[in-house]
Design an enzyme around this catalytic site. Sequence first.
Site, mmCIF file in Angstrom:
data_model
loop_
_atom_site.group_PDB
_atom_site.id
_atom_site.type_symbol
_atom_site.label_atom_id
_atom_site.label_comp_id
_atom_site.label_asym_id
_atom_site.label_seq_id
_atom_site.Cartn_x
_atom_site.Cartn_y
_atom_site.Cartn_z
ATOM 1 C CB THR A 1 -2.008 -8.130 -3.053
ATOM 2 O OG1 THR A 1 -3.369 -7.715 -3.497
ATOM 3 C CG2 THR A 1 -1.766 -9.713 -3.009
ATOM 4 C CB SER A 48 2.784 2.047 -14.711
ATOM 5 O OG SER A 48 2.807 1.550 -13.441
ATOM 6 C CB ALA A 94 -0.906 -0.029 1.355
ATOM 7 C CB ILE A 95 1.724 4.149 -1.907
ATOM 8 C CG1 ILE A 95 2.398 3.175 -2.631
ATOM 9 C CG2 ILE A 95 2.187 5.555 -1.723
ATOM 10 C CD1 ILE A 95 3.187 3.443 -4.066
ATOM 11 C CB THR A 96 -2.496 6.484 -1.381
ATOM 12 O OG1 THR A 96 -3.021 5.737 -2.539
ATOM 13 C CG2 THR A 96 -1.542 7.368 -1.814
ATOM 14 C CB SER A 97 -5.153 1.490 -0.135
ATOM 15 O OG SER A 97 -3.939 0.574 -0.015
ATOM 16 C CG ASP A 131 -1.405 6.238 -12.044
ATOM 17 O OD1 ASP A 131 -0.255 6.123 -12.526
ATOM 18 O OD2 ASP A 131 -2.217 5.569 -11.556
#
Lengths: 514, 514
Positions: A204, A263, A197-200, A257
């Site tokens: 997974t 990506s 996670a970066i922002t969540s 993004d």
Amino acid sequence: MKLTVETLLINTGGSRIAILSEESASQLGVHSSDRIRVKYCKREMIAIANIADFYPHGRIGLYEETAAALGVKEDDTVSVQLAPLPESLFNVRAKLRGERLREKDIITIVKNVVERHLSNAEVAAFLTALNIYGLSASENEALSKAMVATGKTLSFGEGPILDKHSVGGIPGDKTSMVVVPIVAAAGFTIPKTSSRAITSPAGTADRVETLCPVNLSINEIKEVVAKTNGCLVWGGSLELAPADDLFIQVEYPLGIDPMLLPSILSKKKAVGATHVAVDIPTGMAAKIKTRTEAYTLASDFVDLGKRLGLNIQCALTFGDQPLGCGIGPALEAREALTTLMGGGPSDLREKAVSLAGMLLEMVGVENGRAKAEDMLDSGKAEKKMREIIAAQGGNPAVKPDELPVGAKKAEVRSQHTGKVIWLSTEDIVRIAREAGAPREKGAGIVLFAKLGETVHKGSVLFEVYAERSSKLASAIELAEKLSPVALTKKPAEKMVLDQVPEKVSHEKAFMLDR
Amino acid sequence: MKLTVETLLINTGGSRIAILSEESASQLGVHSSDRIRVKYCKREMIAIANIADFYPHGRIGLYEETAAALGVKEDDTVSVQLAPLPESLFNVRAKLRGERLREKDIITIVKNVVERHLSNAEVAAFLTALNIYGLSASENEALSKAMVATGKTLSFGEGPILDKHSVGGIPGDKTSMVVVPIVAAAGFTIPKTSSRAITSPAGTADRVETLCPVNLSINEIKEVVAKTNGCLVWGGSLELAPADDLFIQVEYPLGIDPMLLPSILSKKKAVGATHVAVDIPTGMAAKIKTRTEAYTLASDFVDLGKRLGLNIQCALTFGDQPLGCGIGPALEAREALTTLMGGGPSDLREKAVSLAGMLLEMVGVENGRAKAEDMLDSGKAEKKMREIIAAQGGNPAVKPDELPVGAKKAEVRSQHTGKVIWLSTEDIVRIAREAGAPREKGAGIVLFAKLGETVHKGSVLFEVYAERSSKLASAIELAEKLSPVALTKKPAEKMVLDQVPEKVSHEKAFMLDR
């Protein structure tokens, strides 16, 4: 100009920067952000000049990694001159003017990004221009290929290699943890790499890590896949498409993004995938808000897939609320495991079976959904998951309630009676993160009220879990302030969203987790 | 989290950056480019986190200036936590989405830029978005005001304060050095601040510096102006609109200039100007190529001036070739001085007299041009220039040919006979810079052939001056390669500019000198 090296005993992990005094810079004709060519014996390298007011004249400051790359040590003498601007910077400038870039321009940019010849400011300008102008199909293709070419790749031999990816955006989306064992149990190879996670509140990799290690080497991954057909590992340290990791670093604070397609697909290409199911959660809880956006994106995915030799099928999935009930690494892993064992929330089961079925049909299985249901109901998917857990170094016998969740817990209750008509994803994410997720793996939220359900005054809307009392307290305080669950009567209370001269806010939650 | 300070004994002159280990960052929940709040005793500050692979856990690396700001020294213990993103970053993100910014948003951005709370990557993204979307009149106004408010200002008391500015772009433009003494001799106050060359062979500050010091303090400037009515100083160290200097640093490698209007007018406002003549060189040798562009820009200047309380008049000037013959600091200063003494090239005299005349009429002088000519022809302007040179600390008796120019000299001769129909400014700039200008003040070019003139095979097109033989050799080599002077027959030789799939280049020379 001859300068004496001062090695700066740190490793910034960043661009190749050299510090010069104002005087040296002026004598060299170097301005801030200009490149210099530093020579030592027969080696030479390009560094970006950083001009410091009070830096001693006659010296050049090199960070540890830069000095190492050049093979110099403290007090060595190097020869320094102004270097021409890197070719890629002219390509970046062309994009800033809105020009389409050719394949060779893009290769140059990606190569220079990986070599750290472009500063973060230059990369940020490039990404901003891409975000505003958009990318042509040819640009997406060239970017994907260049990012694969500058990184490592995996290979699992003959036969179809399956993969699954979500463009992200709904909290609690633990579908991959159910899809991978279903597909692997059905006899297909599915080497799933995923992100943290970066922002969540959980990626997974964060979820799976509560069951087993996820930070495997390429050789370890190959062994796990050879043994079990699948894996669920962290892709972050594998250097698959490293340019993408550098782009993401710069994009993250900017909340943009632009390279979503290249990506994602460069990473899929790098792991050797041949058939990819792309999940596009669509709805007010998701990154993609409207069907129009979703169909456009889906069509772009399919087209770019064709250009890259990837067979892609997209699923537009219901994205109006979080998936399942658990949010946070351990709470989500519990739910995934329960689902594999035949229980779990119906929306998670339905989504996992649908996506696994779609993927199976892509490789020729007839009635893929029935096959997926069979894998789940027969217990084969659960068995496969336990094999994967064991192969990655976890305890294969683990029970869902043995996964430790935060010992501190509080309930948030409804102050009214009514039907749930809106769950603010953004607020739920903030509360879960305030409680400690994703770093504190037991922290998170369990939802008791979902869309369309009737709640009564005083009944529990959600529980908050935390590992520390202080985090629990601030998460509960935030929950009370934000009030993320809206009941039937609420929206009409505030019809005016904002006023202009005060600007209308089109704020869109930014999620960057892949 | 408590961390032990490691002070990094250099001063980067840049953002406030703190280095953290991956482990500390992960425990703090900090990603690269996140902000951290660092507390020591009762002081605290916000720094941008830089996460380093092999940095020792438990330590925090602070650059000298950052440590000084916080009052910590080596091995002190500080308390560190994740800080919220700065408000301005949300404003930057809004601009990235194309939203118009409100005055208060822009104030926040400019303030945070000056405080170094935004990284260069974030500033670059902001400037790129401005460059693509353009600025509204309100945004230009708010930016100008915010940049003035965050810097120092000059004040010269009652009465009109005159100023002159060129948006730049033609080499050899030494007009300010003639206009300032004319206007000052006519009895008006004209405190001219100027810049050094960044991409050109000479800025006004570089030219004047061959006659007298230009790096004066605010108090020294006031004394010079009190004595002489005028000055010709370098504005770079005065901290007038410091945000603009930071923006320019980031813009320079990107080759963009979205804030042309607020950048120029904030500086004019900061020096207390009331009446400003803006020179817009228009033509193929200039930054502004077409009349349409020039008229649009002029109208924007006048409008923004009104909003800022500045009386502005723009002159669209002939910009199809370099001004005068000398290019390079000393060669240009020679030419300006010669012109003040009654000689010099006719285009320089014509331009200076016209602009000075326009400026004089703006403050009520009837027939300003005649007045300007009178100042020049009577020798009063020359006398005034010598007063200014003396007041700034130079030799007032200096003669043009006493200004040292490069001892190494070579001629470039024509290989054909014909009329000059094109002078490539870009190539001339490159050759002059290759010869050593602007750093080597005696280096540069003297043009012998200008537009419309007939040259014969073997006659001198231009001379190149350098201070060092090596520079002269490489400048001559470049001159032979580029062949910057085109004669009558040449253009038809190559009608196809480029081919697509090979991209058509719309390359536009980028000039940033103010």
